[in-house]
Structure formats: C-alpha cells, structure tokens
Design a protein around this motif. Structure first.
Motif, short mmCIF file in Angstrom:
data_model
loop_
_atom_site.label_atom_id
_atom_site.label_comp_id
_atom_site.label_asym_id
_atom_site.label_seq_id
_atom_site.Cartn_x
_atom_site.Cartn_y
_atom_site.Cartn_z
N LEU A 85 -37.79 -8.23 -46.79
CA LEU A 85 -38.96 -7.75 -46.05
C LEU A 85 -40.25 -8.22 -46.69
N LYS A 86 -40.31 -8.27 -48.02
CA LYS A 86 -41.51 -8.78 -48.70
C LYS A 86 -41.76 -10.23 -48.29
N HIS A 87 -40.72 -11.02 -48.22
CA HIS A 87 -40.88 -12.42 -47.80
C HIS A 87 -41.45 -12.48 -46.37
N ILE A 88 -40.89 -11.70 -45.49
CA ILE A 88 -41.37 -11.70 -44.11
C ILE A 88 -42.81 -11.21 -44.04
N LEU A 89 -43.12 -10.12 -44.72
CA LEU A 89 -44.47 -9.56 -44.68
C LEU A 89 -45.52 -10.52 -45.26
N ARG A 120 -40.50 -12.41 -33.19
CA ARG A 120 -40.35 -11.57 -31.99
C ARG A 120 -40.67 -10.10 -32.30
N ASN A 121 -40.51 -9.71 -33.53
CA ASN A 121 -40.79 -8.33 -33.94
C ASN A 121 -42.21 -8.23 -34.47
N LEU A 122 -42.82 -7.09 -34.29
CA LEU A 122 -44.18 -6.88 -34.76
C LEU A 122 -44.22 -6.77 -36.28
N LEU A 123 -45.28 -7.29 -36.86
CA LEU A 123 -45.50 -7.17 -38.30
C LEU A 123 -45.49 -5.70 -38.71
N SER A 124 -46.07 -4.85 -37.89
CA SER A 124 -46.14 -3.41 -38.21
C SER A 124 -44.75 -2.78 -38.27
N THR A 125 -43.79 -3.30 -37.50
CA THR A 125 -42.42 -2.78 -37.54
C THR A 125 -41.77 -3.13 -38.87
N TYR A 126 -41.96 -4.35 -39.33
CA TYR A 126 -41.44 -4.73 -40.66
C TYR A 126 -42.08 -3.87 -41.75
N GLN A 127 -43.38 -3.63 -41.62
CA GLN A 127 -44.07 -2.83 -42.63
C GLN A 127 -43.55 -1.39 -42.65
N GLU A 128 -43.32 -0.83 -41.47
CA GLU A 128 -42.78 0.53 -41.38
C GLU A 128 -41.40 0.61 -42.04
N TYR A 158 -32.67 1.08 -35.18
CA TYR A 158 -32.48 0.68 -33.79
C TYR A 158 -33.71 1.05 -32.96
N ARG A 159 -34.17 2.28 -33.10
CA ARG A 159 -35.33 2.76 -32.34
C ARG A 159 -36.58 1.94 -32.69
N MET A 160 -36.77 1.64 -33.98
CA MET A 160 -37.95 0.88 -34.41
C MET A 160 -37.98 -0.52 -33.79
N PHE A 161 -36.83 -1.19 -33.77
CA PHE A 161 -36.79 -2.58 -33.33
C PHE A 161 -36.49 -2.75 -31.84
#
Length: 193
Positions: free
Chosen positions: A12-16, A117-125, A86-89
């Motif tokens: 996740l750090k790499h993605i963020l 395709r996923n929001l940055l905020s979803t990865y952060q959450e 699941y709900r987040m993504f």
C-alpha cells in the motif's frame, strides 16, 4: 519503511507514494514477500504474464464466502474484515453466497490500469486500518500476538487482493487447476482490454 502492516502495508505504501505520478507506477508490478512463497506454484504461474495481464495471483487460489475460507485443506478460517474490504473497493455489501477468489501470501502481478481504477482515498483508508496505532481496537481481533507488525487484519488484506483488483470470479478456482496452468493461460488470470 517501518515493519508494520505485514506485506500489505508495504504494498500500500508503494501504491500511495506512486499513485498520482503515473510514470512512477510500472505497467505491471509484481508484489511479493522477500522470498518466493509457494515457489513450486509461483514459478510456473509467473510464466503466464503477458502485456495484457491485469491481475494474476502467483500462489494458491481458493473460494471464500465474504471472508469465510471454503476450500478444505487450504483455507483455514474466518476473516470477517474481508467484508469491510469488499465494501470499500466494491461500494456495496458482500452478500453471503456470493463467493470470491481468495489467495495466500500476498504475491501477485497487477497492472497500473487496475491500480488506478480504485480511488487513492480507498487505498489510504485501507492503509490506515492496516497500520493502526498500538492499542487500536483492530488489534483485539484474531490471535494472541496481534499487533502493528503482524496484524490479524493483514490476513484479510492478503486474501482480498483479487477483489481489490477486480479478479475475484470464483470460477477461476475450478477453471485453473494447478496441473494445467500453462495450458490455461486465459483462465488463470484477468486481462485488461
């Protein structure tokens, strides 16, 4: 990086860190632990990668019912937090009986297109949950040594990468048997168009 959040925290750090700079994310990224887990399975699966690969897990796949492992001999428990992921993504609840592919060892290839395709905020959450501070209620779940370095929640993340990257069709478990991966290149992964 600090040793928190299991391998999922590192991924996740790499993605963020690279999400907003599209040239920093490679067209395909192989996420893996410091060793090749399940090498007898992973090595042949890596040969399945093509320029069109969207998501390919390189380890065992098995069916899950919204966090409950369903494959005897591989799955080993219930991971209720997979419902949260699941709900987040997906933006909706995971309904019992709608099986998903789950995986072990957090070892996979994913395209930049699927990451974006996923929001940055979803990865952060998700990262905030995975790397919650010491004493957080999330560490009251699971086993006895649950903490920032080895959160029980990390096992939910590990199983949920296929769902996060839209490659969770449970038919993959049957259509892609270990004995036939190379012959079934199309059935053993999800492709980008």
């Amino acid at each position: 990086l600090p040793n928190t959040g299991r391998e999922g925290g590192t991924y996740l750090k790499h993605i963020l860190r690279n999400y907003e700079c599209t040239t920093a994310l490679a067209p395909l990224t192989l996420f893996m632990q410091p060793h090749l887990a399940w090498a007898q399975l992973s090595t042949p699966k890596i040969e399945l990668i093509t320029d069109s690969t969207g998501f390919l897990t390189t380890t065992v796949v098995f069916p899950s019912n919204c966090g409950k492992d369903l494959f005897h001999g591989v799955g080993n428990g219930e991971y209720e937090r997979m419902r949260d992921i699941y709900r987040m993504f997906k933006g909706k609840e995971c309904i019992d009986g709608t099986h998903q592919v789950a995986t072990y060892s957090g070892q996979f290839v994913v395209s930049r297109q699927r990451i974006e395709r996923n929001l940055l905020s979803t990865y952060q959450e998700l990262d905030d949950m995975l790397e919650a501070p010491e004493g957080s209620d999330i560490y009251k779940e699971g086993w006895w040594n649950n903490g920032p370095e080895n959160p029980f929640f990390g096992h939910s993340v590990e199983r949920s990468w296929p769902t996060m990257f839209e490659c969770e069709d449970p038919r993959m478990v049957e259509s892609c048997p270990e004995s036939d991966w190379l012959a079934k290149k199309r059935e053993c992964q999800c492709f980008d168009s």
